[in-house]
Write an enzyme that holds these catalytic residues in place. Structure first.
Site, PDB file in Angstrom:
ATOM      1  CE  LYS A  47      -1.359   1.258   4.784  1.00 30.03           C
ATOM      2  NZ  LYS A  47      -0.732   0.289   5.692  1.00 30.03           N
ATOM      3  CG  HIS A 184       1.497  -1.345  11.819  1.00 30.88           C
ATOM      4  ND1 HIS A 184       2.080  -0.156  12.186  1.00 30.88           N
ATOM      5  CD2 HIS A 184       1.698  -1.457  10.481  1.00 30.88           C
ATOM      6  CE1 HIS A 184       2.603   0.426  11.112  1.00 30.88           C
ATOM      7  NE2 HIS A 184       2.392  -0.347  10.064  1.00 30.88           N
ATOM      8  CD  GLU A 261       2.524  -6.991   8.136  1.00 27.96           C
ATOM      9  OE1 GLU A 261       2.009  -5.927   8.542  1.00 27.96           O
ATOM     10  OE2 GLU A 261       1.965  -8.087   8.223  1.00 27.96           O
TER      11      GLU A 261
HETATM   12  C1  LIG Z   1       0.313   0.205   6.384  1.00 22.42           C
HETATM   13  C2  LIG Z   1       0.704  -1.098   6.925  1.00 22.42           C
HETATM   14  C3  LIG Z   1       2.049  -1.493   6.910  1.00 22.42           C
HETATM   15  C4  LIG Z   1       3.176  -0.591   6.461  1.00 22.42           C
HETATM   16  O1  LIG Z   1       3.438   0.366   7.420  1.00 22.42           O
HETATM   17  P1  LIG Z   1       4.694   1.349   7.303  1.00 22.42           P
HETATM   18  O2  LIG Z   1       4.506   2.256   8.456  1.00 22.42           O
HETATM   19  O3  LIG Z   1       4.619   2.020   5.996  1.00 22.42           O
HETATM   20  O4  LIG Z   1       5.920   0.517   7.444  1.00 22.42           O
HETATM   21  C5  LIG Z   1       2.359  -2.753   7.376  1.00 22.42           C
HETATM   22  N1  LIG Z   1       1.402  -3.596   7.830  1.00 22.42           N
HETATM   23  C6  LIG Z   1       0.109  -3.252   7.853  1.00 22.42           C
HETATM   24  C7  LIG Z   1      -0.883  -4.225   8.355  1.00 22.42           C
HETATM   25  C8  LIG Z   1      -0.287  -1.996   7.422  1.00 22.42           C
HETATM   26  O5  LIG Z   1      -1.576  -1.649   7.477  1.00 22.42           O
END
Ligand SMILES: *Cc1c(COP(=O)(O)O)cnc(C)c1O
Length: 380
Positions: A47, A184, A261
């Site tokens: 994303k 996260h 991630e």
């Molecule tokens: C948006 C998102 C990410 C990426 O987050 P960053 O802050 O760009 O590293 C990873 N995992 C999930 C589930 C997300 O929603």
């Protein structure tokens, strides 16, 4: 880093607005991540910037991918699908996690064909998965502290620590397999303690699940949130990695696989936006430049990502504090109310903004008839 000269040359060929992606920088960021977190497999969060060329370069470098919709899944799948048939099952889990905790029934039906790795954080989702995607492997998304993150996510997703093991056992009772935990800590997390706390919480949930009879979890997904070096206030990645490694080493035996991630960390520094000054005015005594890119386009992160980008001018000269407006008729279309720029810039001169590769072009629109900036890939 792509030079000012190279950017100007690209504009001569392609015009503006231009969104330049430097693939050397993508490879560098991936290598840095791997160097400092050798135990962690990076699942690039698509994303942040879903351009298939970016996915291809990171795949070639060894990355896996975090997706959150079927179209994102297919962008990745189209690139990895030439995998050997007999390894396909493992490949899917090794290469893709579907990390959106709430999925539509139809999405689950489609996903189930691929026997995917998916996340969940509530009871409703357990019954949906049991009915529509029973061949999935599950990870429970935990709610963790997002203190000090530029973009918080904990109000929308994550099971509380008190209900986590109940949810795991409930999914198992329904015949599903819970492979591990995810979390996260919030996007652009500069408070490194968030990671330390979250890893400790996850270890606690692993232990409680074991004590209550479930010992089949073998994955820990430490999510995204790794900060991009937007300015000097962001401490070095090596420092964050040292903390994460110490906690992983202490709390998770080597047979537990660790995933992450990272989105922003991989692409932010790889993107540069270049725009042209199309108008100039003085309002309330302040110099205003109008450019051909704005918050409905490559600068959309100003609205959606709470990110402030800095603008630079190729042409040098004495400066003052200026306003920079985007091209649309909406007064919301303001790139900056306080940008220090030369005051002698003219129509046709260029402005550029570095470190704008994440959460920018990804949410660009066609508002007011202005198309998204042209994307140019360099060092591919
Ligand atoms: C948006 C998102 C990410 C990426 O987050 P960053 O802050 O760009 O590293 C990873 N995992 C999930 C589930 C997300 O929603």
């Amino acid at each position: 880093m792509i030079t000012a000269e190279a950017l100007q040359q690209l504009v001569e060929t392609h015009g503006t607005p231009l969104f330049v992606i430097d693939h050397d920088e993508l490879r560098n960021n991936y290598a840095t991540f791997k160097k400092y977190l050798p135990r962690v497999q990076a699942y690039y969060a698509v994303k942040a910037n879903p351009d298939p060329a970016i996915v291809q370069t990171l795949f070639d470098a060894g990355a896996s991918f975090d997706v959150a919709s079927m179209p994102e899944f297919m962008v990745v799948y189209d690139i990895i699908k030439d995998m050997p048939e007999n390894e396909r099952q493992e490949w899917i889990w090794d290469k893709i996690v579907y990390a959106n905790p709430v999925k539509a029934n139809e999405t689950l039906v489609e996903l189930d064909r691929y026997k995917p790795l998916i996340t969940f954080d509530n009871r409703e989702e357990i019954s949906k998965i049991k009915q529509y995607a029973p061949h999935s492997g599950l990870m429970l998304r935990l709610r963790v502290s997002n203190t000090g993150a530029m973009v918080e996510l904990s109000s929308k997703f994550g099971a509380g620590p008190g209900e986590a093991v109940d949810l795991i056992l409930e999914a198992v009772k329904e015949g599903l397999t819970v492979e591990g935990l995810s979390f996260h800590v919030g996007s652009q997390t500069t408070n490194f303690e968030n990671f330390v706390q979250a890893i400790n919480l996850a270890a606690h949930i692993f232990r409680e699940a074991r004590e209550r009879g479930y010992d089949k979890m073998n994955l820990l997904d430490i999510g995204g949130g790794f900060p991009a070096p937007y300015d000097d206030s962001v401490k070095p990645f090596s420092e964050l990695a040292r903390k994460i490694n110490a906690e992983l080493e202490r709390l998770f035996p080597p047979e537990i696989e660790i995933l992450a991630e990272p989105g922003r960390f991989m692409v932010a520094t790889a993107g540069t936006a270049v725009s042209t000054i199309i108008g100039k005015a003085v309002r309330d005594g302040k110099l205003c430049y109008y450019v051909d890119d704005g918050v409905y386009h490559t600068f959309s992160g100003i609205i959606f990502d709470h990110c402030q980008y800095h603008l630079e001018s190729f042409k040098k000269g004495p400066t003052q504090i200026c306003t920079v407006f985007g091209p649309t008729c909406d007064a919301l279309d303001v790139i900056s109310m306080a940008e220090e720029l030369p005051y002698n810039l003219e129509r046709g001169d260029l402005l550029y903004s570095r470190n704008i590769g994440a959460y920018s072009g990804a949410s660009s629109t066609w508002f007011n008839g202005f198309p998204p900036a042209k994307v140019i890939h360099v060092n591919r």
